[in-house]
Write a protein that holds these residues in place. Sequence first.
Motif, PDB file in Angstrom:
ATOM      1  N   TYR A 172     -24.854  30.867  94.637  1.00 34.61           N
ATOM      2  CA  TYR A 172     -26.010  31.631  94.177  1.00 34.61           C
ATOM      3  C   TYR A 172     -26.893  30.772  93.261  1.00 34.61           C
ATOM      4  CZ  TYR A 172     -28.744  35.306  91.925  1.00 34.61           C
ATOM      5  OH  TYR A 172     -29.782  36.077  91.442  1.00 34.61           O
ATOM      6  N   ILE A 173     -26.251  30.042  92.342  1.00 38.37           N
ATOM      7  CA  ILE A 173     -26.997  29.188  91.409  1.00 38.37           C
ATOM      8  C   ILE A 173     -27.770  28.098  92.158  1.00 38.37           C
ATOM      9  CG2 ILE A 173     -26.771  27.519  89.523  1.00 38.37           C
ATOM     10  CD1 ILE A 173     -24.281  29.091  88.623  1.00 38.37           C
ATOM     11  N   SER A 174     -27.091  27.420  93.076  1.00 40.85           N
ATOM     12  CA  SER A 174     -27.718  26.306  93.791  1.00 40.85           C
ATOM     13  C   SER A 174     -28.855  26.794  94.681  1.00 40.85           C
ATOM     14  CB  SER A 174     -26.678  25.554  94.623  1.00 40.85           C
ATOM     15  OG  SER A 174     -26.084  26.412  95.580  1.00 40.85           O
ATOM     16  N   LEU A 175     -28.695  27.968  95.291  1.00 38.97           N
ATOM     17  CA  LEU A 175     -29.748  28.500  96.152  1.00 38.97           C
ATOM     18  C   LEU A 175     -30.974  28.911  95.341  1.00 38.97           C
ATOM     19  CD1 LEU A 175     -27.626  30.588  98.674  1.00 38.97           C
ATOM     20  CD2 LEU A 175     -28.957  28.535  99.187  1.00 38.97           C
ATOM     21  N   GLN A 176     -30.732  29.529  94.186  1.00 35.58           N
ATOM     22  CA  GLN A 176     -31.880  29.920  93.348  1.00 35.58           C
ATOM     23  C   GLN A 176     -32.635  28.689  92.858  1.00 35.58           C
ATOM     24  OE1 GLN A 176     -31.095  32.787  90.136  1.00 35.58           O
ATOM     25  NE2 GLN A 176     -32.317  34.129  91.429  1.00 35.58           N
ATOM     26  N   GLN A 177     -31.896  27.640  92.534  1.00 34.57           N
ATOM     27  CA  GLN A 177     -32.581  26.414  92.114  1.00 34.57           C
ATOM     28  C   GLN A 177     -33.327  25.766  93.279  1.00 34.57           C
ATOM     29  OE1 GLN A 177     -30.077  23.632  90.037  1.00 34.57           O
ATOM     30  NE2 GLN A 177     -30.138  24.824  88.157  1.00 34.57           N
ATOM     31  N   LEU A 225      -1.105  19.639 110.261  1.00 31.06           N
ATOM     32  CA  LEU A 225      -1.546  20.678 109.334  1.00 31.06           C
ATOM     33  C   LEU A 225      -2.444  20.101 108.241  1.00 31.06           C
ATOM     34  CD1 LEU A 225      -1.188  23.694 108.677  1.00 31.06           C
ATOM     35  CD2 LEU A 225       0.698  23.038 107.184  1.00 31.06           C
ATOM     36  N   LEU A 226      -2.036  18.990 107.652  1.00 29.60           N
ATOM     37  CA  LEU A 226      -2.840  18.376 106.593  1.00 29.60           C
ATOM     38  C   LEU A 226      -4.193  17.925 107.122  1.00 29.60           C
ATOM     39  CD1 LEU A 226      -3.117  17.367 103.705  1.00 29.60           C
ATOM     40  CD2 LEU A 226      -1.983  15.246 104.407  1.00 29.60           C
ATOM     41  N   THR A 227      -4.199  17.342 108.326  1.00 30.77           N
ATOM     42  CA  THR A 227      -5.460  16.902 108.921  1.00 30.77           C
ATOM     43  C   THR A 227      -6.379  18.086 109.185  1.00 30.77           C
ATOM     44  OG1 THR A 227      -4.322  15.043 109.974  1.00 30.77           O
ATOM     45  CG2 THR A 227      -6.473  15.645 110.845  1.00 30.77           C
ATOM     46  N   THR A 228      -5.801  19.183 109.659  1.00 29.91           N
ATOM     47  CA  THR A 228      -6.605  20.388 109.928  1.00 29.91           C
ATOM     48  C   THR A 228      -7.201  20.942 108.649  1.00 29.91           C
ATOM     49  OG1 THR A 228      -5.108  20.902 111.766  1.00 29.91           O
ATOM     50  CG2 THR A 228      -6.591  22.643 111.037  1.00 29.91           C
ATOM     51  N   VAL A 229      -6.441  20.903 107.563  1.00 27.62           N
ATOM     52  CA  VAL A 229      -6.967  21.363 106.274  1.00 27.62           C
ATOM     53  C   VAL A 229      -8.183  20.541 105.867  1.00 27.62           C
ATOM     54  CG1 VAL A 229      -6.470  21.502 103.798  1.00 27.62           C
ATOM     55  CG2 VAL A 229      -4.784  22.306 105.441  1.00 27.62           C
ATOM     56  N   LEU A 230      -8.096  19.218 106.018  1.00 25.09           N
ATOM     57  CA  LEU A 230      -9.210  18.356 105.627  1.00 25.09           C
ATOM     58  C   LEU A 230     -10.430  18.571 106.526  1.00 25.09           C
ATOM     59  CD1 LEU A 230      -7.267  15.034 104.883  1.00 25.09           C
ATOM     60  CD2 LEU A 230      -8.015  16.799 103.283  1.00 25.09           C
ATOM     61  N   VAL A 231     -10.174  18.716 107.838  1.00 24.51           N
ATOM     62  CA  VAL A 231     -11.285  18.962 108.770  1.00 24.51           C
ATOM     63  C   VAL A 231     -11.939  20.308 108.477  1.00 24.51           C
ATOM     64  CG1 VAL A 231     -11.875  19.384 111.187  1.00 24.51           C
ATOM     65  CG2 VAL A 231     -10.361  17.484 110.587  1.00 24.51           C
ATOM     66  N   GLY A 232     -11.118  21.332 108.292  1.00 24.40           N
ATOM     67  CA  GLY A 232     -11.657  22.658 107.994  1.00 24.40           C
ATOM     68  C   GLY A 232     -12.454  22.675 106.713  1.00 24.40           C
ATOM     69  N   PHE A 233     -11.980  21.955 105.722  1.00 28.72           N
ATOM     70  CA  PHE A 233     -12.671  21.878 104.431  1.00 28.72           C
ATOM     71  C   PHE A 233     -14.058  21.253 104.581  1.00 28.72           C
ATOM     72  CE2 PHE A 233     -13.447  19.219 100.598  1.00 28.72           C
ATOM     73  CZ  PHE A 233     -13.653  20.243  99.685  1.00 28.72           C
ATOM     74  N   GLU A 234     -14.138  20.142 105.285  1.00 26.99           N
ATOM     75  CA  GLU A 234     -15.406  19.433 105.389  1.00 26.99           C
ATOM     76  C   GLU A 234     -16.393  20.156 106.304  1.00 26.99           C
ATOM     77  OE1 GLU A 234     -18.313  16.953 104.448  1.00 26.99           O
ATOM     78  OE2 GLU A 234     -16.348  17.153 103.482  1.00 26.99           O
ATOM     79  N   VAL A 235     -15.912  20.725 107.421  1.00 24.75           N
ATOM     80  CA  VAL A 235     -16.812  21.450 108.322  1.00 24.75           C
ATOM     81  C   VAL A 235     -17.419  22.661 107.614  1.00 24.75           C
ATOM     82  CG1 VAL A 235     -16.921  22.832 110.432  1.00 24.75           C
ATOM     83  CG2 VAL A 235     -15.690  20.654 110.430  1.00 24.75           C
ATOM     84  N   ALA A 236     -16.593  23.380 106.837  1.00 26.43           N
ATOM     85  CA  ALA A 236     -17.111  24.535 106.097  1.00 26.43           C
ATOM     86  C   ALA A 236     -18.137  24.094 105.055  1.00 26.43           C
ATOM     87  CB  ALA A 236     -15.966  25.284 105.425  1.00 26.43           C
ATOM     88  N   ASN A 237     -17.931  22.941 104.459  1.00 28.44           N
ATOM     89  CA  ASN A 237     -18.914  22.423 103.499  1.00 28.44           C
ATOM     90  C   ASN A 237     -20.249  22.114 104.161  1.00 28.44           C
ATOM     91  OD1 ASN A 237     -17.325  22.598 101.226  1.00 28.44           O
ATOM     92  ND2 ASN A 237     -16.566  20.489 101.372  1.00 28.44           N
ATOM     93  N   LEU A 238     -20.205  21.732 105.449  1.00 22.81           N
ATOM     94  CA  LEU A 238     -21.449  21.488 106.182  1.00 22.81           C
ATOM     95  C   LEU A 238     -22.188  22.796 106.458  1.00 22.81           C
ATOM     96  CD1 LEU A 238     -20.238  18.780 108.746  1.00 22.81           C
ATOM     97  CD2 LEU A 238     -21.542  18.423 106.626  1.00 22.81           C
ATOM     98  N   LEU A 239     -21.416  23.883 106.661  1.00 24.04           N
ATOM     99  CA  LEU A 239     -22.043  25.182 106.882  1.00 24.04           C
ATOM    100  C   LEU A 239     -22.711  25.675 105.612  1.00 24.04           C
ATOM    101  CD1 LEU A 239     -19.228  26.970 108.959  1.00 24.04           C
ATOM    102  CD2 LEU A 239     -21.365  25.996 109.806  1.00 24.04           C
ATOM    103  N   GLN A 240     -22.009  25.522 104.485  1.00 27.86           N
ATOM    104  CA  GLN A 240     -22.565  25.918 103.189  1.00 27.86           C
ATOM    105  C   GLN A 240     -21.875  25.103 102.115  1.00 27.86           C
ATOM    106  OE1 GLN A 240     -23.366  30.087 102.433  1.00 27.86           O
ATOM    107  NE2 GLN A 240     -22.463  29.904 100.402  1.00 27.86           N
ATOM    108  N   GLU A 241     -22.643  24.589 101.191  1.00 27.28           N
ATOM    109  CA  GLU A 241     -22.103  23.668 100.192  1.00 27.28           C
ATOM    110  C   GLU A 241     -20.953  24.307  99.412  1.00 27.28           C
ATOM    111  OE1 GLU A 241     -23.790  20.677  96.699  1.00 27.28           O
ATOM    112  OE2 GLU A 241     -25.068  22.214  97.605  1.00 27.28           O
ATOM    113  N   GLU A 242     -19.812  23.583  99.352  1.00 29.17           N
ATOM    114  CA  GLU A 242     -18.589  23.966  98.640  1.00 29.17           C
ATOM    115  C   GLU A 242     -17.906  25.201  99.233  1.00 29.17           C
ATOM    116  OE1 GLU A 242     -17.908  21.598  97.064  1.00 29.17           O
ATOM    117  OE2 GLU A 242     -19.822  20.746  96.484  1.00 29.17           O
ATOM    118  N   ALA A 243     -18.307  25.631 100.437  1.00 33.73           N
ATOM    119  CA  ALA A 243     -17.625  26.760 101.087  1.00 33.73           C
ATOM    120  C   ALA A 243     -16.278  26.342 101.670  1.00 33.73           C
ATOM    121  CB  ALA A 243     -18.522  27.338 102.196  1.00 33.73           C
TER     122      ALA A 243
END
Length: 637
Positions: A172-177, A225-243
Amino acid sequence: MENLIMSFALIGVIGVGAQWFAWRLNLPAIVLMSLAGLLVGPVLGLISPEEDFGEFYSPIIAVAVAVILFEGGLSLKFEEIKGSVGSAVLRLVIPGVFIAWILGSLAAYYLAGLSWTVSILFAGIMVVTGPTVIMPLLRQARLAQKPAALLKWEGIINDPIGAVLAVGVYEYISLQQGGYSGAEAVGSVFLGTILAVGWGIILGRMIVIAFIRGWVPEYLKPPVLLTTVLVGFEVANLLQEEAGLLAVTAMGVTIANSKLPSINQIRHFKENIAVLFVSGVFVILTANLTWDTISAALNWQTLAFVSAMIFIVRPVTIILSLLGTDLKWSERLLVAWIAPRGIVAVAVSGFFAGVLVDLGMPDGEQMIPLAFAMVFATVVIHGFTITPLAKMLNLASSSKPGFLIVGSTTWSVALAKKLMDLGKHVVIADDSWRALRPARQAGVPTYYGEILSEVTEHHLDLNQFGFLLAVGGNEAHNSLVCTDLAPEMGRAVIFQVSTRAKEDNERRSLSYALQGRTLFASRTGLDELLRRHYAGWVFQVTRLSEEYPPERYLKDLGEGEPMMMIRKEQIFIASGDSPLKPEAGDTILAYVPPEALKVRAEPENDEESSRDEKGEIERKKEEALNHLPNDGKPETP
């Protein structure tokens, strides 16, 4: 430090070393890790993580936090939260989390001096009560089952919720800025949250399907499993920052609530990985503090904020949340007082402190020392007060940690009876109602059910036991029990007997890595113990002294075997890798043959002890003649 590899090595040694010292000294690991980081950072100046790692500093923290939150999600199983405790836990989430969030925001703004935006984000993180800190406290205080379960599940559930709140506020903060209106920012955050959570659920289901259908071999499951966690983390960040933090949390929750046969293997792996990340993150965050930041945080505002969080925010939140529940007021009072912050609070605070500073909010940097202040204060205060408060409120067991005996035979019942005579709490567990009959007839407390079942966690409180003895007739089951419960109880207090004699073919024995510690220094098998039982062997207690020294006792013992030694109220159990070394003043529990019954437990009780032991032999002879098939008698060749 110019050598980057040396910096990583030093952080690993210090972090893991601090955890080891915490284990040896029975102290909160989080405190020692923080002190170690301060020592090598601001005090000695050996490392300066942000300067040493450069552009890698933020990604390292981000990955570590992602793995830690995934671990938290993997611990959350909805079906385990049942009954009145389940409804109370739900009340602590809704409305409890929001009450704590609002009150914490007010405390951070008016007392800590943070801006409104940083206060709201920081208060969202502070709703968590770390399960990694709560669980050792519960074992230490040995609380009654209801408040212990309530504190445990509150910590597990609130861990991911704190991250969700922090991510939502940050977005919310980043979007308002970025020029979005308030309504547009809320809508975007809502949509991004749904996408991130949905992405995490999809990845979790994909992992579950792949593992169940055998598409991934066993040895590749942890790295996949560890690789999937890292991939999921980064792809979600591309959808929305820090998601990505939301995605990995949802992924962990999805896997935890799926019927996955290898879930325990996955949990053990992620626990090991999480320990490394937690150790590193704490050392990095504390070592990166500067004297200016620390001195700025050591003021009356920090003291006022921490005091308000402990003495006002937490009690008010619990009182309002639990209104109308069936919890006793003593239980509510205990829960209102105990709320230690832990790993997630510091790790997530450290992560968002950097991104808030990048957004032009310098007071975001104060989140790290404030988080550490909360951790130190709550861990120390609650750690030292939980036991006396629980005793004062009659919510702690007054008995000393007992013995859980898995496997009911006539031999294990005789052992349980003798342990009870010594004043020890004993429970015999077995999944056969018929096998438990001798224990019920002897007045020994029993648990009917499979000890490895998840249902057992709701009906049998393992915190009341200090030792586990797996003595059933199935060696594979004994080993599985030891392997499964070792992480929770500690491998040093878990023992098992072999179902075969020690001279049997080694090829038919299980690997030592899959077993508990072997009961008896001679590694005597269960069949031999049962044969001895029907031959008249008994358990006998002897107090050694200067007049009756260990050398004479061991000589009088003959073929008998010492099994347990009590020295200054500390219990030692004989095992194949650690035989007993008795001294004068020790009390010894031994398994002795009839001819060794001349050994006396206490001089004034000689006549009575002798009559009891002889009577026990006569009862065993009668039992051996009248026993039913498969009722504990060893098979005849």
